[in-house]
Every structure is written in structure tokens, then in C-alpha cells.
Motif scaffolding. Structure first.
Motif, PDB file in Angstrom:
ATOM      1  N   GLY A 630       0.814  -0.987  -0.060  1.00  8.85           N
ATOM      2  CA  GLY A 630      -0.129  -0.383  -0.338  1.00  8.85           C
ATOM      3  C   GLY A 630       0.604   1.368   0.008  1.00  8.85           C
ATOM      4  O   GLY A 630       1.661   1.195   0.218  1.00  8.85           O
ATOM      5  N   HIS A 631       0.254   1.939   0.117  1.00  7.94           N
ATOM      6  CA  HIS A 631       1.033   3.341  -0.438  1.00  7.94           C
ATOM      7  C   HIS A 631      -0.216   4.788  -0.243  1.00  7.94           C
ATOM      8  O   HIS A 631      -0.854   4.837  -0.050  1.00  7.94           O
ATOM      9  CB  HIS A 631       1.486   3.854  -1.241  1.00  7.94           C
ATOM     10  CG  HIS A 631       0.712   3.899  -2.543  1.00  7.94           C
ATOM     11  ND1 HIS A 631       0.024   3.350  -3.584  1.00  7.94           N
ATOM     12  CD2 HIS A 631       0.609   5.917  -3.627  1.00  7.94           C
ATOM     13  CE1 HIS A 631      -0.068   3.903  -4.447  1.00  7.94           C
ATOM     14  NE2 HIS A 631      -0.127   5.039  -3.825  1.00  7.94           N
ATOM     15  N   ALA A 632       0.423   6.274   0.466  1.00 13.52           N
ATOM     16  CA  ALA A 632      -0.760   7.370   0.484  1.00 13.52           C
ATOM     17  C   ALA A 632      -0.078   8.628   0.133  1.00 13.52           C
ATOM     18  O   ALA A 632       1.635   8.406   0.408  1.00 13.52           O
ATOM     19  CB  ALA A 632      -1.079   6.973   1.671  1.00 13.52           C
ATOM     20  N   VAL A 633      -0.461   9.156  -0.597  1.00 17.51           N
ATOM     21  CA  VAL A 633       0.616  10.564  -0.678  1.00 17.51           C
ATOM     22  C   VAL A 633      -0.138  11.982  -0.814  1.00 17.51           C
ATOM     23  O   VAL A 633      -1.459  11.796  -1.039  1.00 17.51           O
ATOM     24  CB  VAL A 633       0.934  10.737  -2.446  1.00 17.51           C
ATOM     25  CG1 VAL A 633       1.771   9.332  -2.533  1.00 17.51           C
ATOM     26  CG2 VAL A 633      -0.216  10.303  -3.529  1.00 17.51           C
ATOM     27  N   VAL A 634       0.394  13.080  -0.255  1.00 22.18           N
ATOM     28  CA  VAL A 634      -0.271  14.159  -0.358  1.00 22.18           C
ATOM     29  C   VAL A 634      -0.170  14.913  -1.455  1.00 22.18           C
ATOM     30  O   VAL A 634       0.950  14.951  -1.444  1.00 22.18           O
ATOM     31  CB  VAL A 634       0.103  15.329   0.835  1.00 22.18           C
ATOM     32  CG1 VAL A 634      -0.498  15.916   1.086  1.00 22.18           C
ATOM     33  CG2 VAL A 634      -0.181  13.557   2.530  1.00 22.18           C
ATOM     34  N   ASN A 635      -1.412  15.653  -1.390  1.00 27.98           N
ATOM     35  CA  ASN A 635      -1.098  16.817  -2.604  1.00 27.98           C
ATOM     36  C   ASN A 635      -1.516  17.593  -2.096  1.00 27.98           C
ATOM     37  O   ASN A 635      -2.358  18.478  -1.177  1.00 27.98           O
ATOM     38  CB  ASN A 635      -1.861  15.816  -4.123  1.00 27.98           C
ATOM     39  CG  ASN A 635      -1.202  14.714  -4.362  1.00 27.98           C
ATOM     40  OD1 ASN A 635      -0.607  14.662  -4.431  1.00 27.98           O
ATOM     41  ND2 ASN A 635      -2.470  13.709  -5.015  1.00 27.98           N
ATOM     42  N   LEU A 636      -1.006  19.071  -2.392  1.00 28.99           N
ATOM     43  CA  LEU A 636      -1.454  20.052  -2.945  1.00 28.99           C
ATOM     44  C   LEU A 636      -1.648  21.267  -3.499  1.00 28.99           C
ATOM     45  O   LEU A 636      -1.780  20.773  -4.712  1.00 28.99           O
ATOM     46  CB  LEU A 636      -0.299  21.522  -1.396  1.00 28.99           C
ATOM     47  CG  LEU A 636      -0.352  20.859  -0.276  1.00 28.99           C
ATOM     48  CD1 LEU A 636       1.274  21.617  -0.259  1.00 28.99           C
ATOM     49  CD2 LEU A 636      -1.147  20.344   0.422  1.00 28.99           C
ATOM     50  N   ARG A 637      -3.281  21.982  -3.399  1.00 27.24           N
ATOM     51  CA  ARG A 637      -3.303  22.304  -4.505  1.00 27.24           C
ATOM     52  C   ARG A 637      -4.685  23.759  -4.421  1.00 27.24           C
ATOM     53  O   ARG A 637      -4.804  24.424  -3.038  1.00 27.24           O
ATOM     54  CB  ARG A 637      -4.749  22.183  -5.863  1.00 27.24           C
ATOM     55  CG  ARG A 637      -4.985  22.501  -6.609  1.00 27.24           C
ATOM     56  CD  ARG A 637      -6.233  21.215  -7.249  1.00 27.24           C
ATOM     57  NE  ARG A 637      -6.496  22.082  -8.177  1.00 27.24           N
ATOM     58  CZ  ARG A 637      -6.932  22.496  -9.808  1.00 27.24           C
ATOM     59  NH1 ARG A 637      -4.922  21.716  -9.827  1.00 27.24           N
ATOM     60  NH2 ARG A 637      -7.134  22.802 -10.619  1.00 27.24           N
ATOM     61  N   GLY A 638      -4.019  24.863  -5.029  1.00 27.26           N
ATOM     62  CA  GLY A 638      -4.973  26.131  -4.912  1.00 27.26           C
ATOM     63  C   GLY A 638      -4.890  27.067  -6.503  1.00 27.26           C
ATOM     64  O   GLY A 638      -4.417  26.825  -6.935  1.00 27.26           O
ATOM     65  N   GLU A 639      -6.217  27.934  -5.694  1.00 27.41           N
ATOM     66  CA  GLU A 639      -6.801  28.078  -7.569  1.00 27.41           C
ATOM     67  C   GLU A 639      -6.890  30.119  -7.043  1.00 27.41           C
ATOM     68  O   GLU A 639      -6.644  30.712  -5.602  1.00 27.41           O
ATOM     69  CB  GLU A 639      -7.984  28.030  -7.153  1.00 27.41           C
ATOM     70  CG  GLU A 639      -7.878  26.717  -8.278  1.00 27.41           C
ATOM     71  CD  GLU A 639      -9.316  26.743  -8.465  1.00 27.41           C
ATOM     72  OE1 GLU A 639     -10.354  27.464  -8.792  1.00 27.41           O
ATOM     73  OE2 GLU A 639      -9.618  25.401  -9.576  1.00 27.41           O
ATOM     74  N   TRP A 640      -5.793  31.158  -7.710  1.00 31.44           N
ATOM     75  CA  TRP A 640      -6.338  32.383  -7.360  1.00 31.44           C
ATOM     76  C   TRP A 640      -7.071  33.267  -8.891  1.00 31.44           C
ATOM     77  O   TRP A 640      -6.796  33.260  -9.692  1.00 31.44           O
ATOM     78  CB  TRP A 640      -4.806  32.924  -7.339  1.00 31.44           C
ATOM     79  CG  TRP A 640      -4.845  34.265  -7.379  1.00 31.44           C
ATOM     80  CD1 TRP A 640      -5.969  34.999  -6.199  1.00 31.44           C
ATOM     81  CD2 TRP A 640      -3.945  35.078  -7.277  1.00 31.44           C
ATOM     82  NE1 TRP A 640      -5.381  36.462  -6.990  1.00 31.44           N
ATOM     83  CE2 TRP A 640      -4.165  36.764  -7.218  1.00 31.44           C
ATOM     84  CE3 TRP A 640      -2.464  34.954  -7.878  1.00 31.44           C
ATOM     85  CZ2 TRP A 640      -3.555  37.604  -7.507  1.00 31.44           C
ATOM     86  CZ3 TRP A 640      -1.778  36.293  -8.272  1.00 31.44           C
ATOM     87  CH2 TRP A 640      -2.241  37.602  -7.544  1.00 31.44           C
ATOM     88  N   ARG A 641      -8.341  33.647  -8.952  1.00 38.12           N
ATOM     89  CA  ARG A 641      -8.658  34.701  -9.523  1.00 38.12           C
ATOM     90  C   ARG A 641      -8.602  35.710  -9.922  1.00 38.12           C
ATOM     91  O   ARG A 641      -8.836  35.962  -8.974  1.00 38.12           O
ATOM     92  CB  ARG A 641     -10.423  33.832  -9.455  1.00 38.12           C
ATOM     93  CG  ARG A 641     -11.082  32.830  -9.364  1.00 38.12           C
ATOM     94  CD  ARG A 641     -12.412  31.932  -9.019  1.00 38.12           C
ATOM     95  NE  ARG A 641     -12.364  32.185  -6.982  1.00 38.12           N
ATOM     96  CZ  ARG A 641     -11.778  31.138  -6.689  1.00 38.12           C
ATOM     97  NH1 ARG A 641     -11.147  30.270  -7.499  1.00 38.12           N
ATOM     98  NH2 ARG A 641     -12.275  31.092  -5.776  1.00 38.12           N
ATOM     99  N   LEU A 642      -7.506  35.801 -11.011  1.00 34.05           N
ATOM    100  CA  LEU A 642      -7.335  37.029 -11.049  1.00 34.05           C
ATOM    101  C   LEU A 642      -8.174  37.963 -11.285  1.00 34.05           C
ATOM    102  O   LEU A 642      -7.976  39.373 -10.880  1.00 34.05           O
ATOM    103  CB  LEU A 642      -5.818  36.948 -11.980  1.00 34.05           C
ATOM    104  CG  LEU A 642      -5.083  35.534 -12.084  1.00 34.05           C
ATOM    105  CD1 LEU A 642      -4.144  35.821 -12.589  1.00 34.05           C
ATOM    106  CD2 LEU A 642      -4.168  36.165 -10.515  1.00 34.05           C
ATOM    107  N   ARG A 643      -9.023  37.605 -12.044  1.00 29.28           N
ATOM    108  CA  ARG A 643      -9.993  38.978 -12.738  1.00 29.28           C
ATOM    109  C   ARG A 643     -11.858  37.537 -13.236  1.00 29.28           C
ATOM    110  O   ARG A 643     -10.616  36.326 -13.624  1.00 29.28           O
ATOM    111  CB  ARG A 643      -9.114  39.429 -13.574  1.00 29.28           C
ATOM    112  CG  ARG A 643      -9.129  39.333 -14.361  1.00 29.28           C
ATOM    113  CD  ARG A 643      -8.109  40.541 -15.490  1.00 29.28           C
ATOM    114  NE  ARG A 643      -8.513  40.034 -16.921  1.00 29.28           N
ATOM    115  CZ  ARG A 643      -7.505  40.724 -18.053  1.00 29.28           C
ATOM    116  NH1 ARG A 643      -6.891  41.828 -17.449  1.00 29.28           N
ATOM    117  NH2 ARG A 643      -6.927  40.283 -19.029  1.00 29.28           N
ATOM    118  N   PRO A 644     -12.446  38.121 -13.416  1.00 21.84           N
ATOM    119  CA  PRO A 644     -12.948  37.236 -13.969  1.00 21.84           C
ATOM    120  C   PRO A 644     -12.802  36.800 -15.620  1.00 21.84           C
ATOM    121  O   PRO A 644     -12.194  37.542 -16.257  1.00 21.84           O
ATOM    122  CB  PRO A 644     -14.629  38.673 -15.015  1.00 21.84           C
ATOM    123  CG  PRO A 644     -14.581  39.267 -13.510  1.00 21.84           C
ATOM    124  CD  PRO A 644     -13.217  40.123 -13.062  1.00 21.84           C
TER     125      PRO A 644
END
Length: 697
Positions: A630-644
Motif C-alpha cells: 500500500g501507499h499514500a501521497v499528499v497533494n496540495l493545490r490552490g487557485e487564484w482568480r485574478l479577474r473574471p
């Protein structure tokens, strides 16, 4: 059964050609992943960490994040979708609603290969089974919809685009692509294009040699809408350049592929609607074992294989009634011509026609009813298909040893024509009881053997993508697979919490799997075993009909913890076993779990995900399958809505640089790599990705 132009015209009607819009379905029957960029009028866009798979070039990995699904990792652009333990052409996979055949004998270009991530707008997945209107298939259906400019709201043309550009550090890959065009309320037109390239993938122990990729796609989409209905045209070309495939004996030199599709659909509000489609696909494919990876020590073992596949598909149906109360009757056909030739690059007399002049055809019809009885919603369908398959004469060049030449003669002396009929039945029931919607599915689903399983007379590693290192041969007497299916579950939502669990059972008669060639494996006493031994495997496998069963449980769930904090998850468990002998089915996903937490603000969001599997000890002894940890991994993610209409996405994959081997990953066949020969290929190490998306409508 060769389908003539006259038969096509009779089936479709002269003016009615091309792709059909997706048949409307309730949320209880369909999963959908939407991956297009945000639109200008979107004030809040929910960031979902499960979308982090978009950093990788293979869109099959996006589907694999859904409950019940998994990724068969056969290389950067060759991944296959597994659904509830079944994969390959047992899963009905389409791109823009179009079915087509893979170009090569080892499925280096499975259907999702033709859905590059920069062009994917959404992916629809039929939960459990695919409706009979979509054609025969043993498991659920997947339809990858590419981006396009939709119709506008006024008479004047207005510009629109949906573009993205991304970078991924773990393989130094880059991608740019999207669509741009103009539309009015009656006309739409857009160009599409994607350019992708990447190098060898890094993992904590070094570099996976021969894992780089290159793929270019371009095309045109246009449509007209009037009182009579909607007409659409899609043209697309894709060139996959030199791309490594470490799990296979050969690498991709090229895929040159062309798609054409013409569609018509009556207005959605019509009480009698006509939907019709006609599509054509042409694939040319080259592969070798010396251009990208270290060449064989013996020059005589160099191989250059050439393959091609041409597919023509069409369908027409009449739908009487509304979206939720209707009767659909229709017909469809599929015609494919395929061939594979093995050569030596420096010896024109070394030629083996391993799949000679293959012709596959199918003509089918369906009847489907959607309605309700005493408050229970139902979708009932039946379809019947007539199949034909034939092969031309096998032949070998003068430099080929006597063994393969004698096998070719024996193949030519056999009956190389097959015809048969299959019948599919499907019944899906559900009832909305406020927060609670119970579901029940009963079905009989079928699949006819493919060209590799039936007509592979030459012992080779061609196996339709199994990538197990075994040499296989086909069997002219194979029967179609038949699955009897029952599944039940419910959709539940109350306040901030929701869950959708399902349990299922599939009993498959005449399941097709590799078995020992004869009753004395390891004793080289047949010509097939002698030829296989010359290639290094004295225990070849023969595709045969066996009896199998698959059963399991999967669910997705979520909880809105607070105004800004959301938790999501998905879990899957499947077992695949033979019923005729005591053995497990080959390459079935281990139990998996994904948990994600997301914090949403008006113009930005961040999230973290833990994805892992348990050990897989239920493995196939007949296919020499090894267990995995078995295994487990950690992922990070982000979003920045600069403008419409403009957003930046970034993240880190495998945050703690975990060295792991996914059970469904292929085994390394490339020498002088940081991965030992025969070892499972590792997952990607720690890496960052960034994507800029711009959309305007």
C-alpha cells in the motif's frame, strides 16, 4: 458483413450525418467532471483538489479519481481507464460521443489518448453500466467532451475562447492549448489546438528512462442552429511524436490520426426528435525498440512494427416524448479495418504480417423506454447486434525462421471468418424520496472478442494493453463475453452532508483471459511454444474463454464543514475472481481512498488531498502477477482568480516525495534505467505544477 455505402444511407437517411449530443440523464445515473476554465460571469469557483490530476498529460488519470475507477498506468500517454475491475475495450470510451478503434495491437493509444488535457472540457461517466443506446460494452461508459465555442445569444457574432498553459516540474513538461472562435445565436465556429511535450519522469530513486512524450493536436468545430435542429461538424488531427512506453517492448515512434464527425439533432423541445451521426477515424502507427531506448545487444532483435486502423461509425434514432418520458428507437453500425506488420529496420526480407487484413463489423439496433411506474423512475432498454470478423492471409518474409512461417501456414488453413449475435438488456430504477434516492440496476451486457484476442497467430507480447510481459496467442474459436449484473445503492443529501454508496456484482460467462497454452506449461512440445521460447518466454499464454465474477463497493461523499471549508472523499473496493479455477483476475485495482479538504474564498482557494491504496494480495497466478504494498501521497493545490475569466492554478504533487509503486503500474522493460528490468514502474516524485487559464464568452 461489409457495410456498403448503400447500407449506410439506408440506416442513417441521406441528409442525416454525425455526432449525437449526450442523451439527457439524471444525476443519479451520471458522474461528470467539468474542467473548462471559469467564465467571466463566475464570481465564485469551487476549487476541488481532485482536479490536481489535470497536471499530468494523461486524461485517463482524471477519470480514475471517480469512485469505482482506477488508472492502468502504461506510460505518460497510454493510460487506460479501469472501472470496477474491468478495463480495455470492456469499458465503452468515446471522445465527443464517437467510438473508434485503437491503432496498435498493444493499445498504446487507448481512447483517452485522444483527449489531451488542454482540450478537455468535461468528462461524463455512466455509473455502473452504459445505456444500450450507446452500444455494447461490459462495464460503464466514459465520454470525454472536448472544448468548443457554444452558440451565442444574439444575431451578431461575438468572440469566445478557452485557453490554458501549464508547466509540471517532475517531468519538465509543458502544455499550451484550447479553443478560440466566434458565435451567434445561429452559427458557431472555432479552431482548437494543443501542444504538449515532456521529458523523463523523476521519482525519489532517480529517473524513469524512456518516459518522455510529445503530442500535437489541431482542428475545427462548427455548427448551425435553426428551427429544424442543430447541425455540427468536427474535424481534428493529432500527431503523437516519439514517446516512451517503458511497460512495453516497443516505444511509440508516431501516431498520425485524423477524426471527422458530422452530427444532426432536432430541437430538444420537439415531441419527436431525430438524432444522427456519422464519424470516420484513421490511425497510422509506428513503433520500435531502438530509437528511444537502448537498442538490443543483438542487432538481429531490432524491430520496427507498423500498424493502421480505420473506423467508420454511424447511428440514427428517433426519440418520442420529453427528456424524462420518452421512447427511443434506433440503429447503429461500426466498421473497422486493421493490420499490423513486424519488420526489421535493416533487413527488408524480415517481415511478419502478424495481424493481416483484419475486418470487424457490427450492425445493431436498440429500443429504450424512460418513464415512471407508481412513482418509481425507470430506464429500460434492449439492444441486439450482429457481429462479423475476418482476417486475411498471414505471410512472412524469406528471412523469417521456419517456425513462424509454419504457424502462418497453419493459421491460413483455419477458419478465419466468424459471425455471431449478442443481446444486451438494461433496467435501471430509482425513486426520489426527498433527501434519499435509492437505486437498483439489473443488466445483461456483452462484448465480442477483439482482433488481438481472436486473430493473433504469431506469439508476441501484443495483448491489447495488458503489459504483463507475457507472450500471447489468439484463438479463432473465442465466444463473446456475457455479464449478468446487479447493483444497488442510494444517493443521500441532508444539509451540508452527502453520500452516494453502491454495491455491485458481475457474473461474467466466457470471460476472455490468457491461460497456459496447453496442459504442460514449461514443456516446449508445440510449435507455438518453440517460437515463443525463441523470444524468451517458453510458457506462452493463449486467450481463452473462462468464467469470472467481480464484486465490490464504492462511494463518494462530502461535508460542508463551515461556510468556507469543505471535505470530499471517494472510496473503492473491488474483487475479481475466476469461477472455473481457484485464481484471481489479472491487474485489478486494490482498495483505494481519497480524502480532500478545501478552503474557498471569493477570489482564491486552497486545498490538500491524501490519496492512497491498501496492499493488493489478490493477484493472478496464471499471469505471474506479483502482490503490491500500500501507499499514500499528499497533494496540495490552490487557485487564484485574478479577474473574471482569468485564473491561476498551482500545486505540489507527492508533497513528501514518497517512493511508491502503484499496483496497476506497468513493469519496466527499458535497460540502463534507474528502475530495474521487470520492476513495477514508480509513481511521480515530488513536483510542482502551475497552470494559467483564460476564458471569455
Amino acid at each position: 458483413m461489409r457495410i456498403t455505402p448503400g447500407a449506410c444511407a439506408l440506416l442513417l437517411g441521406a441528409p442525416l450525418m454525425a455526432a449525437v449530443p449526450a442523451h439527457a440523464q439524471d444525476a443519479s445515473l451520471l458522474d461528470e467532471i467539468v474542467v473548462t476554465g471559469v467564465r467571466p460571469d463566475t464570481a465564485i469557483h469551487a476549487a476541488r483538489p481532485e482536479g490536481a490530476a489535470a497536471a499530468a498529460p494523461d486524461s485517463a488519470g482524471l477519470v480514475a479519481r471517480l469512485p469505482g475507477a482506477a488508472l492502468i498506468d502504461n506510460g505518460g500517454l497510454s493510460g487506460q481507464v479501469q472501472y470496477r475491475g474491468l478495463f480495455g475495450d470492456r469499458v465503452l470510451i468515446r471522445v465527443n460521443g464517437q467510438r473508434f478503434h485503437s491503432g496498435g495491437p498493444n493499445a498504446m493509444d487507448p481512447p483517452m489518448h485522444y483527449a489531451p488535457m488542454p482540450l478537455v472540457g468535461s468528462v461524463e461517466v455512466d455509473r455502473g453500466i452504459s445505456p444500450v443506446r450507446n452500444g455494447p460494452a461490459l462495464a460503464g461508459g466514459v465520454n470525454a467532451r472536448l472544448k468548443q465555442v457554444g452558440f451565442g445569444e444574439g444575431a451578431a457574432f461575438a468572440p469566445a475562447y478557452d485557453l490554458s498553459a501549464g508547466y509540471r516540474s517532475v517531468d519538465d513538461s509543458r502544455s499550451v492549448g484550447g479553443v478560440a472562435g466566434m458565435a451567434s445565436d445561429r452559427f458557431r465556429v472555432n479552431l482548437l489546438g494543443a501542444w504538449e511535450s515532456g521529458g523523463d519522469m523523476r521519482f525519489p530513486g532517480g529517473v524513469v528512462r524512456d518516459s518522455g512524450h510529445r503530442r500535437d493536436t489541431w482542428g475545427l468545430s462548427a455548427g448551425w442552429r435553426g428551427a429544424q435542429g442543430e447541425l455540427g461538424l468536427d474535424l481534428r488531427a493529432q500527431e503523437t511524436g516519439p514517446t516512451g512506453t517503458p511497460p512495453f517492448a516497443l516505444d511509440i515512434l508516431y501516431f498520425d490520426t485524423d477524426f471527422a464527425r458530422l452530427s444532426f439533432a432536432s430541437p430538444a423541445e420537439s415531441r419527436v426528435r431525430l438524432e444522427a451521426s456519422l464519424g470516420h477515424t484513421r490511425v497510422e502507427h509506428g513503433m520500435d525498440n531502438f530509437s528511444l531506448r537502448p537498442a538490443p545487444a543483438m542487432a538481429s532483435m531490432r524491430r520496427l512494427s507498423l500498424a493502421d486502423a480505420e473506423t467508420v461509425v454511424g447511428e440514427a434514432r428517433l426519440v418520442f416524448g420529453s427528456r424524462t418520458r420518452s421512447l427511443s428507437v434506433g440503429a447503429d453500425f461500426e466498421q473497422a479495418d486493421k493490420s499490423v506488420t513486424i519488420t526489421h529496420p535493416d533487413n527488408p526480407d524480415f517481415v511478419v504480417a502478424s495481424l493481416p487484413g483484419i475486418e470487424l463489423s457490427r450492425l445493431g439496433g436498440h429500443l429504450e423506454w424512460r418513464g415512471a411506474v407508481r412513482g418509481v423512475e425507470a430506464e429500460l432498454g434492449i439492444r441486439a447486434d450482429a457481429h462479423e470478423a475476418s482476417a486475411g492471409e498471414a505471410w512472412t518474409g524469406s528471412a523469417v525462421p521456419a517456425g513462424p512461417t509454419l504457424l502462418a501456414a497453419a493459421f491460413n488453413a483455419g477458419d478465419r471468418d466468424w459471425s455471431g449475435e449478442t443481446v444486451d438488456l438494461a433496467a435501471r430504477f430509482w425513486r426520489e424520496l426527498g433527501d434519499f434516492t435509492p437505486r437498483l440496476t439489473l443488466a445483461r451486457k456483452t462484448r465480442a472478442p477483439n482482433a488481438v484476442e481472436r486473430f493473433s497467430w504469431m506469439p508476441t507480447e501484443a495483448s491489447g494493453g495488458l503489459a504483463d510481459g507475457n507472450i500471447h496467442v489468439g484463438d479463432l474459436a473465442l465466444r463473446p463475453e456475457t455479464a449478468w449484473i446487479v447493483e444497488g445503492g442510494f444517493d443521500w443529501r441532508r444539509g451540508p452532508a452527502w453520500a452516494r454508496p453502491t454495491v455491485y456484482y458481475r457474473r461474467v460467462d466466457d470471460y476472455i483471459q490468457g491461460v497456459p497454452f496447453d496442459a504442460t506449461p514449461g514443456v516446449v512440445d508445440t510449435r507455438v511454444e518453440m517460437v515463443a521460447a525463441m523470444s524468451g518466454d517458453p510458457t506462452p499464454l493463449r486467450f481463452a474463454n473462462v468464467d469470472a465474477e467481480l464484486y465490490g463497493f464504492d462511494m463518494d461523499f462530502g461535508l460542508q464543514v463551515a461556510d468556507r471549508l469543505r471535505l470530499d472523499g471517494a472510496a473503492s473496493l473491488v474483487r475479481g475472481e475466476r469461477r472455473d479455477v481457484s485464481d484471481d483476475l489479472y491487474r485489478v485495482a486494490p482498495p483505494t481512498l481519497r480524502l480532500a479538504a478545501t478552503w474557498d474564498e471569493t477570489d482564491w482557494s486552497v486545498g490538500a488531498e491524501v490519496a492512497g491504496t491498501l496492499r493488493q494480495t489478490h493477484v493472478s497466478a496464471g499471469n505471474d502477477e506479483a502482490p503490491s504494498g500500500g501507499h499514500a501521497v499528499v497533494n496540495l493545490r490552490g487557485e487564484w482568480r485574478l479577474r473574471p475569466g482569468l485564473q491561476l492554478e498551482a500545486g505540489i504533487e507527492n508533497l513528501f516525495d514518497r517512493d511508491y509503486r502503484a499496483h496497476l503500474a506497468g513493469r519496466n522493460r527499458v535497460a540502463d534505467s534507474d528502475v530495474a528490468l521487470g520492476e513495477r514502474l514508480p509513481g511521480a516524485g515530488r513536483g510542482a505544477f502551475v497552470t494559467l487559464k483564460a476564458a471569455w464568452r
